[in-house]
Design an enzyme around this catalytic site. Structure first.
Site, mmCIF file in Angstrom:
data_model
loop_
_atom_site.group_PDB
_atom_site.id
_atom_site.type_symbol
_atom_site.label_atom_id
_atom_site.label_comp_id
_atom_site.label_asym_id
_atom_site.label_seq_id
_atom_site.Cartn_x
_atom_site.Cartn_y
_atom_site.Cartn_z
ATOM 1 N N LYS A 104 47.220 45.858 50.932
ATOM 2 C CA LYS A 104 47.758 47.216 50.756
ATOM 3 C C LYS A 104 49.216 47.319 51.226
ATOM 4 C CE LYS A 104 43.841 48.785 49.179
ATOM 5 N NZ LYS A 104 43.661 48.734 47.720
HETATM 6 C C1 LIG Z 1 41.456 53.127 45.334
HETATM 7 C C2 LIG Z 1 40.692 52.420 46.360
HETATM 8 N N1 LIG Z 1 39.765 53.091 47.060
HETATM 9 C C3 LIG Z 1 39.046 52.495 48.021
HETATM 10 C C4 LIG Z 1 39.235 51.155 48.331
HETATM 11 C C5 LIG Z 1 38.359 50.548 49.375
HETATM 12 O O1 LIG Z 1 39.053 50.143 50.514
HETATM 13 P P1 LIG Z 1 38.477 48.924 51.372
HETATM 14 O O2 LIG Z 1 37.063 49.283 51.724
HETATM 15 O O3 LIG Z 1 39.347 48.911 52.588
HETATM 16 O O4 LIG Z 1 38.557 47.706 50.555
HETATM 17 C C6 LIG Z 1 40.195 50.409 47.625
HETATM 18 C C7 LIG Z 1 40.390 48.989 47.889
HETATM 19 N N2 LIG Z 1 40.940 48.217 47.070
HETATM 20 C C8 LIG Z 1 41.109 46.796 46.999
HETATM 21 C C9 LIG Z 1 41.103 46.446 45.534
HETATM 22 O O5 LIG Z 1 42.176 47.088 44.899
HETATM 23 C C10 LIG Z 1 41.233 44.950 45.335
HETATM 24 O O6 LIG Z 1 42.484 44.623 45.896
HETATM 25 P P2 LIG Z 1 43.281 43.290 45.485
HETATM 26 O O7 LIG Z 1 44.679 43.533 45.945
HETATM 27 O O8 LIG Z 1 43.012 42.979 44.072
HETATM 28 O O9 LIG Z 1 42.583 42.264 46.469
HETATM 29 P P3 LIG Z 1 42.624 40.672 46.492
HETATM 30 O O10 LIG Z 1 42.605 40.134 45.123
HETATM 31 O O11 LIG Z 1 41.584 40.253 47.447
HETATM 32 O O12 LIG Z 1 44.040 40.354 47.146
HETATM 33 C C11 LIG Z 1 45.248 40.466 46.444
HETATM 34 C C12 LIG Z 1 46.047 39.206 46.575
HETATM 35 O O13 LIG Z 1 46.293 38.913 47.949
HETATM 36 C C13 LIG Z 1 45.872 37.594 48.272
HETATM 37 N N3 LIG Z 1 45.289 37.599 49.591
HETATM 38 C C14 LIG Z 1 44.313 38.497 49.883
HETATM 39 C C15 LIG Z 1 43.758 38.542 51.145
HETATM 40 C C16 LIG Z 1 42.676 39.512 51.484
HETATM 41 C C17 LIG Z 1 44.239 37.630 52.141
HETATM 42 O O14 LIG Z 1 43.801 37.634 53.289
HETATM 43 N N4 LIG Z 1 45.223 36.764 51.803
HETATM 44 C C18 LIG Z 1 45.746 36.716 50.555
HETATM 45 O O15 LIG Z 1 46.639 35.906 50.291
HETATM 46 C C19 LIG Z 1 44.896 37.186 47.185
HETATM 47 C C20 LIG Z 1 45.344 38.003 45.999
HETATM 48 O O16 LIG Z 1 46.296 37.281 45.261
HETATM 49 O O17 LIG Z 1 40.165 44.298 45.969
HETATM 50 C C21 LIG Z 1 40.092 44.519 47.385
HETATM 51 C C22 LIG Z 1 38.904 43.776 47.932
HETATM 52 C C23 LIG Z 1 40.023 46.013 47.731
HETATM 53 O O18 LIG Z 1 40.185 46.180 49.104
HETATM 54 C C24 LIG Z 1 40.938 51.056 46.630
HETATM 55 O O19 LIG Z 1 41.868 50.397 45.935
#
Ligand SMILES: Cc1ncc(COP(=O)(O)O)c(/C=N/[C@@H]2[C@@H](O)[C@@H](OP(=O)(O)OP(=O)(O)OC[C@H]3O[C@@H](n4cc(C)c(=O)[nH]c4=O)C[C@@H]3O)O[C@H](C)[C@H]2O)c1O
Ligand SMILES: Cc1ncc(COP(=O)(O)O)c(/C=N/[C@@H]2[C@@H](O)[C@@H](OP(=O)(O)OP(=O)(O)OC[C@H]3O[C@@H](n4cc(C)c(=O)[nH]c4=O)C[C@@H]3O)O[C@H](C)[C@H]2O)c1O
Lengths: 366, 366
Positions: free
Chosen positions: B190
């Site tokens: 985030k």
């Molecule tokens: C609108 C809305 N409402 C509620 C929520 C819920 O919030 P939460 O319960 O806190 O997840 C979300 C969450 N939203 C996110 C969601 O948007 C998605 O986010 P994302 O950015 O696609 O996540 P990701 O693919 O894991 O990480 C992005 C990049 O970052 C890299 N990375 C990631 C991690 C964790 C790391 O440690 N090191 C890395 O290098 C890998 C990827 O290239 O998936 C997550 C698990 C949710 O928390 C939301 O968008």
């Protein structure tokens, strides 16, 4: 001052290792469900002697996800009854309520503080689907009797092992390996404590392990593909890295706790203070050392005045909590009496011999 | 290789400060709901311009506890309907289901990717009790219209601000201060990310803040006294310490994201790639920069071959997820089309000008 629990001193022993791991953690740039968590899951499963360990956010969620997992597997449904202790940390009961199951409270045994086995047996009906024993204060519940009752009734046994990391039942199996699944807490004050919240599920059931792994991660089967209504309850990488460093010392810490307990048991001699029973075995890991004193409030004041820390586990019985009005009219005379009398005195692997001597002396002079 | 998101590089900027804080954290021996959390709560409340901030375990729990809190305050009851986006991360919808409320999905606007306001208005019935806009990709939802509809209907507005830390609506109020309560996520990716899970609730409602503070901590009003059926969902002290160090840089990071967005918008020129609209204001903090490409799969392969990281936010619409079978027959043509076409390209405050140039060049050559 002898504090009830000196967590700084407990963790100071690992400080250099923590700092080294912290640097590695920062270098990795990976903070969620990475290699630290999977390493811990493997190590803790091996330690408990089970096939699976699934790291989760805390102990309450561990219990909740176990029940939710069994619902998804079709073994439980809304309204099914779960037999739980009337003498436990309320989280055990909250977990049951959070998944739309019905907690049925069981009277305690005055000696073990755990289930009164005949009371347990009497409460089994066609609606009963789970028995959820808690290994209170670090002592394993009477699992042989419990498993016998459960197997006769064809129902599940889910251990609340939040207070019993490393306890060994009858010199054979460890807490976490004594039922269909178990929930652990790594709250900082636990025998194996993180430096923040953490928890784990252990089980030998492949299907259950697979389901709870999805449930802790929004119910996803693979990235952005949601199979179930899951929650977010993950053991943080950084907490797993601390647990990985602390796990190898758990047995030694538990042995030290037992040593202190043995001194308390043989050297505290005061008619006003009722000591717990203990058979000297590894069945107990003395998460807490709990005495009973009829004049509790007076006794705690006395301890405070004499610079001895103490806590109450717990001051109010779950059925008398405002959060559980449905139980307000129930009576559990033994549990209620325990809640009126229990006092936890200092217990930790870093207490010095002198401190233990001093606690004993103060108690004997009460 | 230009990664989709280089979290190590983002956090490297704070590494020395993290290590200093980590030492202090270890010295304190205090790991749960201590001074780091309360300092962060004060700082983040002040930053958002609201009266209260309550740190919780993650963004999903923040939303869930907001709804649960309003249930306890008597504003919501089982079965009440909550209007949510059909185009969002599924957590928004999971939160609603977890507290026995009924999500009602709303079609998207093809330009803003957010609520289609007329669709929203049409779905208001006597059963509707909450509108839950999500500031998707970092862009504030059309709150003026939403608040007008809600106030006419006499219902609550709960912002899902998980993707919009620091966004400013119409140069006046920040995300988190635009409804009755808001949920934030500090998932590492985030705009304000922890180094593990974390979340927060913001609100100007004193009663609600008091209730969710209890709910996050087993429902306790004071130690061992349980007033409600609460959960365990606490922001860890260590994560709060990281957030305290990162918060002062959030505005600067958001400005950098907008700068990059402006370059993308003016320099990417390719008929096959549809760019988002943007008015140049602080209304958007570009958590993600999302383009639309009819030939999505082919395009992502092309990016990968050209060493540009990309992700899909999100590949499958919530109503088409296995977890939500009750919506399987619904049709949201715009949301569905968005899900088929969206591709998130690299966006972060640590992208260099050269990297941005390189992304643009690669996209223009597609
Ligand atoms: C609108 C809305 N409402 C509620 C929520 C819920 O919030 P939460 O319960 O806190 O997840 C979300 C969450 N939203 C996110 C969601 O948007 C998605 O986010 P994302 O950015 O696609 O996540 P990701 O693919 O894991 O990480 C992005 C990049 O970052 C890299 N990375 C990631 C991690 C964790 C790391 O440690 N090191 C890395 O290098 C890998 C990827 O290239 O998936 C997550 C698990 C949710 O928390 C939301 O968008
Ligand atoms: C049977 C059973 N089932 C499920 C659960 C639920 O697991 P959970 O969700 O992980 O909490 C429990 C949890 N059980 C424990 C419960 O036993 C009680 O534990 P406690 O040891 O009395 O907790 P405490 O008073 O906060 O801490 C003990 C001492 O340690 C000091 N301390 C504490 C902290 C956190 C610190 O950072 N620094 C300190 O110096 C202060 C106190 O002197 O309260 C906790 C919040 C629960 O997690 C359980 O017992």
């Amino acid at each position: 001052m002898i504090p009830f629990l000196d967590l700084h001193k407990i963790n100071e022993r690992f400080e250099d290792a923590f700092k080294t791991e912290f640097s590695k953690f920062l270098d990795s740039g990976y903070y969620i469900l990475g290699t630290n968590v999977s390493a811990f899951e493997s190590a803790f499963a091996a330690y408990c002697g089970v096939k699976h360990c699934v790291g989760v956010g805390n102990g309450l969620d561990a219990l909740r996800l176990l029940l939710e997992g069994y619902k998804i597997l079709g073994k439980l449904k809304d309204g099914d009854e779960v037999l739980v202790a009337s003498n436990t940390f309320i989280a055990t009961i909250l977990a049951v309520k959070q998944v739309q199951l019905v907690p049925v409270l069981i009277e305690s045994d005055a000696t073990t503080f755990n289930f009164d086995i005949s009371a347990l047996e009497n409460r089994i009906t066609a609606k009963t689907k789970v028995i959820m024993p808690v290994h209170l204060y670090g002592q394993i519940a009477p699992m042989e009797a419990i498993n016998k009752i459960a197997s006769k009734a064809g129902i599940l046994v889910i251990e609340d092992a939040a207070q019993a990391h490393g306890a060994v039942y009858k010199s054979t199996k460890k807490a976490g390996n004594l039922g269909d699944g178990a929930g652990f807490s790594f709250y900082p004050s636990k025998n194996l404590g993180a430096l923040g919240d953490g928890g784990a599920i252990t089980t030998n059931n492949d299907e259950l392990a697979a389901v709870v792994k999805k449930l802790r991660n929004y119910g996803t089967s693979s990235k952005y593909e949601n199979e179930y209504i899951g929650i977010n309850s993950r053991l943080d990488e950084i907490q797993a890295s601390f647990l990985n460093l602390k796990l190898p010392t758990l047995d030694q810490d538990n042995a030290k706790r037992r040593e202190i307990a043995k001194r308390y048991l043989s050297e505290i001699k005061n008619d006003k203070i009722q000591l717990p029973t203990y058979d000297g075995s590894d069945n107990h890991v003395f998460h807490l050392f709990v005495v009973r004193v009829a004049t509790k409030t007076h006794f705690v004041t006395y301890l405070t005045e004499n610079n001895i820390g103490a806590l109450l586990h717990y001051p109010t019985a779950p059925h008398q909590q405002k959060a559980l009005p449905e139980f307000a009219k129930l009576r559990f005379p033994i549990s209620e009496k325990l809640h009126q009398e229990v006092v936890s005195i200092p217990m930790s692997p870093v207490l010095t011999d002198d401190e233990v001597t001093s606690v004993i002396k103060t108690l004997n002079e009460y």
